[in-house]
Enzyme design. Structure first.
Site, PDB file in Angstrom:
ATOM      1  N   GLU A 162       0.822  -1.219   0.000  1.00 58.49           N
ATOM      2  CA  GLU A 162       0.000   0.000   0.000  1.00 58.49           C
ATOM      3  C   GLU A 162       0.854   1.266   0.000  1.00 58.49           C
ATOM      4  OE1 GLU A 162      -2.877  -0.059   3.155  1.00 58.49           O
ATOM      5  OE2 GLU A 162      -3.866  -1.845   2.399  1.00 58.49           O
ATOM      6  N   GLU A 360      -5.113  -8.685   0.927  1.00 59.44           N
ATOM      7  CA  GLU A 360      -5.705  -8.336   2.229  1.00 59.44           C
ATOM      8  C   GLU A 360      -7.170  -8.034   2.015  1.00 59.44           C
ATOM      9  OE1 GLU A 360      -3.976  -5.134   4.590  1.00 59.44           O
ATOM     10  OE2 GLU A 360      -1.952  -5.766   4.041  1.00 59.44           O
TER      11      GLU A 360
HETATM   12  C1  BG6 Z   1      -4.004  -2.237   5.640  1.00 59.61           C
HETATM   13  C2  BG6 Z   1      -2.574  -2.391   6.057  1.00 59.61           C
HETATM   14  O1  BG6 Z   1      -4.198  -0.901   5.269  1.00 59.61           O
HETATM   15  O2  BG6 Z   1      -5.012  -2.444   6.536  1.00 59.61           O
HETATM   16  C3  BG6 Z   1      -2.390  -2.958   7.447  1.00 59.61           C
HETATM   17  O3  BG6 Z   1      -1.787  -3.066   5.126  1.00 59.61           O
HETATM   18  C4  BG6 Z   1      -3.457  -2.468   8.373  1.00 59.61           C
HETATM   19  O4  BG6 Z   1      -1.097  -2.649   7.886  1.00 59.61           O
HETATM   20  C5  BG6 Z   1      -4.806  -2.959   7.823  1.00 59.61           C
HETATM   21  O5  BG6 Z   1      -3.271  -2.842   9.704  1.00 59.61           O
HETATM   22  C6  BG6 Z   1      -6.013  -2.576   8.673  1.00 59.61           C
HETATM   23  O6  BG6 Z   1      -6.155  -1.203   8.783  1.00 59.61           O
HETATM   24  P1  BG6 Z   1      -6.093  -0.479  10.182  1.00 59.61           P
HETATM   25  O7  BG6 Z   1      -5.853   0.947   9.871  1.00 59.61           O
HETATM   26  O8  BG6 Z   1      -7.412  -0.692  10.837  1.00 59.61           O
HETATM   27  O9  BG6 Z   1      -4.962  -1.077  10.928  1.00 59.61           O
END
Ligand code: BG6
Length: 457
Positions: A162, A360
């Protein structure tokens, strides 16, 4: 209906070094920022309180096995491997990553390795971070060192996770260090990240390694409020800024002409060298990781721009809250399962149907202890979330999209940047006091789905 997936489909989850490992010699921007402004982190919990993967990697890999993962993505910490970013390699870090990689392979879990997941070594930030081309070169050296050390056993590499997030967080919207608000500097950071990516791809190709190299992008499909031309234009600009600013360089080897024209018109273009375009063209990838959490809904602006305000993407659109949208209230993100399909179709139709996978997808929920039944978190909402997205992914595959797998964020509840442990994402519950790990209902569901390579819904 039964949803069966192609043979050798990748089932697994993703995590990152800084969010899980703990205990580290090299300082990152997160350690530095936390030491100065702990109030910026939920409940004052900083990056030293992670899920202790550094100590528990062996038993954690056993848990991955129990979840029937055939693949798993984590990252190497640049600051652990090379504490000052550019100097000596730390032999203890080499041992650690060798052990993790070897154990994963031994357990039949293919390691997917990211080189940079938001964790800039502080020594590199002190000289300007991604704004400085010396840091771009230092990253390329780091990447080359990783390929040489681990490239015989790691066959799936990702230059960045990202990459737009540090741009947004650090240079536009104040949720990452260095908390700057300046579009041209943000554009420079984004541009130099693409150059760093391309240098790593060049190094990988030059080394003739056996595997493949890609990048992980968070794609947020941009939906206009309506088909009114003003709304459609707003959505197009949001797409250029947040998706195509990375997607086009890594898949087409060049920036979209209308993005360049737009930034030029507002005098926001970064400094470019004549040889950059050829380098960017060399950065085309073998495999795209797609992180998908939420769509972006936009409409044309309701009000005129304040000419004194800093130049921002929002000069061109307002965010739109669609009536009736389904929300994850804890994270404040819309849940829109068809988005995953729209991303895949866009890749199929406009980008030559590249090899890709969902790297993800996930749902962060607060206070999950309230769902404990007989000692286990019954997170049926997460099973519904996953199966809903998988059903749309499956439709994409049926229609010819080249999607090779599905990784969930994340394996064990982990530390989430400024949100620390507010929202839990894991298949496995982490007790912060005891570090005890307990598989949630969703973990069992996922293990069965992976084993059967299918699920019923
Ligand atoms: C993604 C990232 O944006 O989402 C992670 O690659 C992150 O590192 C995950 O933890 C969840 O988002 P957040 O902001 O709730 O941690």
């Amino acid at each position: 209906m039964k949803y069966a997936f192609p043979d050798n489909f990748w089932w697994g989850s993703a995590s990152s070094a800084l969010q899980t490992e703990g205990t580290r010699e090299g300082e990152t921007t997160w350690d530095y920022w936390f030491a100065r402004e702990p109030n910026r982190f939920h409940n004052g919990v900083g990056p030293q309180h992670t899920s202790t993967f550094y100590q528990h990697w062996k038993t954690d890999i056993q848990l991955l096995k129990q979840l029937n993962h055939n693949s798993f993505r984590t990252s190497i910490s640049w600051a652990r491997l090379i504490p000052d970013g550019i100097g000596e390699v730390n032999p203890e870090a080499v041992d650690f990553y060798n052990q993790v990689i070897d154990e994963l392979n031994e357990q039949g879990i293919t390691p997917f390795i990211t080189l940079f997941h938001f964790d800039m070594p502080m020594a590199m930030q002190e000289i300007g971070g991604w704004e400085n081309r010396d840091v771009v070169d230092a990253y390329a050296r780091y990447a080359q060192i990783c390929f040489a050390l681990f490239g015989d056993r790691v066959l799936h590499w990702f230059t960045f996770n990202e990459p737009i997030v540090p741009v947004e967080g650090g240079y536009l919207y104040d949720f990452h260090y260095p908390n700057v608000v300046d579009f041209r500097r943000a554009a420079t950071v984004a541009y130099n990240t693409v150059l760093a990516h391309a240098l790593a791809v060049r190094a990988y190709r030059a080394g003739h390694y056996a595997g493949e190299i890609g990048i992980v992008l968070n794609l947020t499909p941009s939906y206009p409020r309506s088909q009114n031309p003003a709304d459609v234009k707003a959505a197009h600009i949001a797409d250029l800024m947040f998706n195509r600013s990375f997607l086009d360089p890594v898949l087409r080897g060049e920036y979209p002409a209308d993005l360049v024209a737009l930034l030029k018109a507002y005098d926001q273009l970064p400094a470019c060298n004549p040889e950059d375009s050829a380098l960017i063209a060399e950065g085309k990838i073998d495999l795209l990781g797609v992180n998908y959490y939420q769509p972006r809904r936009v409409k044309c602006r309701d009000s005129a721009v304040n000419p004194q305000a800093p130049f921002m993407p929002e000069w061109f659109f307002d965010n739109y809250e669609m009536p009736g949208r389904k929300m994850n209230p804890y994270r404040g993100w819309e849940i829109y399962e068809p988005g995953i399909y729209d991303i895949l179709i866009n890749l199929r139709d406009n980008y030559g149907n590249p090899r890709c996978f969902i790297s993800e997808n996930g749902m962060g929920v607060e206070n999950e202890q309230r769902f404990i039944e007989n000692g286990q978190i019954n997170d049926q909402y997460r099973i519904d979330f996953i199966s809903g997205h998988l059903a749309w992914l499956h439709k994409g595959i049926r229609e010819g999209c080249n999607c090779l797998g599905y990784h969930m964020w994340t394996f064990i509840d982990n530390w989430s940047w400024c949100n620390a442990y507010k929202n839990r994402y894991g298949f496995i519950q982490l007790d912060l006091d005891t570090q005890q790990r307990t598989i949630k209902k969703s973990g069992e569901w996922f293990a069965a789905t992976s084993l059967n390579n299918s699920f019923e819904r």
